[in-house]
Scaffold this active site. Structure first.
Site, PDB file in Angstrom:
ATOM      1  N   ASP A  68      -8.014  -3.593  -4.106  1.00 54.58           N
ATOM      2  CA  ASP A  68      -8.378  -5.422  -3.597  1.00 54.58           C
ATOM      3  C   ASP A  68      -7.118  -5.320  -5.467  1.00 54.58           C
ATOM      4  O   ASP A  68      -7.250  -5.231  -5.896  1.00 54.58           O
ATOM      5  CB  ASP A  68      -9.787  -5.314  -4.438  1.00 54.58           C
ATOM      6  CG  ASP A  68     -10.760  -5.172  -3.197  1.00 54.58           C
ATOM      7  OD1 ASP A  68     -10.073  -4.978  -1.865  1.00 54.58           O
ATOM      8  OD2 ASP A  68     -11.342  -5.037  -3.010  1.00 54.58           O
ATOM      9  N   HIS A 107      -6.678   3.336  -1.390  1.00 54.34           N
ATOM     10  CA  HIS A 107      -6.967   3.927  -0.279  1.00 54.34           C
ATOM     11  C   HIS A 107      -5.095   3.142   0.348  1.00 54.34           C
ATOM     12  O   HIS A 107      -4.417   3.494   0.059  1.00 54.34           O
ATOM     13  CB  HIS A 107      -7.867   3.489   0.496  1.00 54.34           C
ATOM     14  CG  HIS A 107      -9.576   2.908   0.246  1.00 54.34           C
ATOM     15  ND1 HIS A 107      -9.996   3.042   0.994  1.00 54.34           N
ATOM     16  CD2 HIS A 107      -9.522   2.596  -0.999  1.00 54.34           C
ATOM     17  CE1 HIS A 107     -11.375   3.967  -0.127  1.00 54.34           C
ATOM     18  NE2 HIS A 107     -11.014   2.869  -1.065  1.00 54.34           N
ATOM     19  N   SER A 156      -4.835  -0.730 -13.667  1.00 53.90           N
ATOM     20  CA  SER A 156      -3.372  -0.767 -13.852  1.00 53.90           C
ATOM     21  C   SER A 156      -2.893  -1.186 -12.415  1.00 53.90           C
ATOM     22  O   SER A 156      -3.463  -2.106 -11.130  1.00 53.90           O
ATOM     23  CB  SER A 156      -2.774   0.070 -13.887  1.00 53.90           C
ATOM     24  OG  SER A 156      -1.825   0.243 -14.207  1.00 53.90           O
TER      25      SER A 156
END
Length: 286
Positions: free
Chosen positions: A90, A147, A250
């Site tokens: 995300d 992921h 980050s």
């Protein structure tokens, strides 16, 4: 003028000391203080806790536990199809595009070296020369686990000590070689589209970078680049599987070989990314 002062402050700030101190606080089981800080953070950054597996701030023993919170299984769906790559995080696309003459675009007036990003070795950088990249920024409100965009077998990992500048649009526009000078971990996988590199870039207040196969990564006493060879180990991660996480967040830079993928048509600088949605598609070679 204010922006200039912020950039000057980035150079003067004792970033590593600050990151260590805040890292210790984030790892501390401080009871009501921890819960208070978590609630303040949720309110300040408008964190959507409805997607979290555990939504009660009092559930988390440390701030790090909250920051690396797990999502509900149904919160993200991983796009199906062997030829479809999934968004790994995300976040929001900072920049993306072609790697030209061994350099990646950072912001207007700034680019940086592919070779330096990957630790300075030509053999590591060569497969990605003239390839493609996507730099994705994770905001404080975002889910901070990373992921796999595609199923891959881990081949090697590199940990590169460096600076800890903040990573945001302001620093991207004003700090030269930002992503190639900050502390970072590089994981290289063999995949159906060729080698894929996932670069996890640290920043101010990022207490640590972790991977699922090696745990927490830290600089050695000599601050030397560290290498791990996994070619003889069968570490394979499926598309959508967790590969790492930031304890405070980050940026991720994903690298692909030349003519290996097409990015999704609607993807551009500034696009919001959502874990599991279409990131790119494999190029079919006749």
């Amino acid at each position: 003028m204010i922006d200039q002062l912020k950039i000057i402050g980035q150079y003067l700030l004792p970033k590593k000391l600050l990151s260590r101190l805040l890292g210790k606080l984030a790892a501390a089981e401080a009871g009501k203080l921890t819960t208070f800080l978590i609630k303040k953070f949720i309110n300040k950054f408008n964190v959507d806790m409805s997607e979290a597996k555990y939504s009660d701030p009092e559930y988390f023993k440390t701030f790090n536990d909250f920051f690396t919170r797990e999502l509900k299984p149904e919160a993200r769906q991983i796009i199906a199809g062997e030829d479809n790559l999934a968004h790994p995080v995300d976040g929001a696309v900072s920049q993306m595009g072609d790697i030209k003459e061994g350099r990646l675009f950072q912001a207007k007036g700034h680019d940086f070296s592919l070779r330096e990003l990957l630790g300075g070795r030509d053999d590591v950088a060569a497969p990605f020369d003239k390839g493609l990249f996507s730099t994705i920024y994770l905001a404080p409100k975002d889910y901070h686990r990373i992921h796999m965009p595609i199923t891959g077998k881990l081949e090697q990992m590199i940990f590169i000590p460096g600076d800890l500048f903040s990573v945001n649009p302001l620093t991207a526009q004003n700090v030269p070689n930002l992503f190639a000078r900050n502390e970072r971990a590089v994981a290289i996988f063999s995949t159906a589209v060729g080698p894929v590199a996932m670069v996890l870039v640290g920043a101010t207040i990022v207490a640590s970078i972790e991977t699922v196969w090696a745990g927490t990564l830290t600089a050695n006493a000599d601050k030397e680049i560290q290498y791990w060879d996994y070619k003889n180990q069968d570490i394979t991660l499926e598309k959508g599987a967790e590969m790492g996480r930031f304890k405070l967040g980050s940026t991720v830079v994903a690298l692909f070989p030349k003519e290996s993928i097409h990015f999704a048509e609607n993807l551009q600088a500034g696009s919001v990314t959502r874990l599991g949605e279409l990131f790119a598609s494999k190029v079919e070679h006749k």
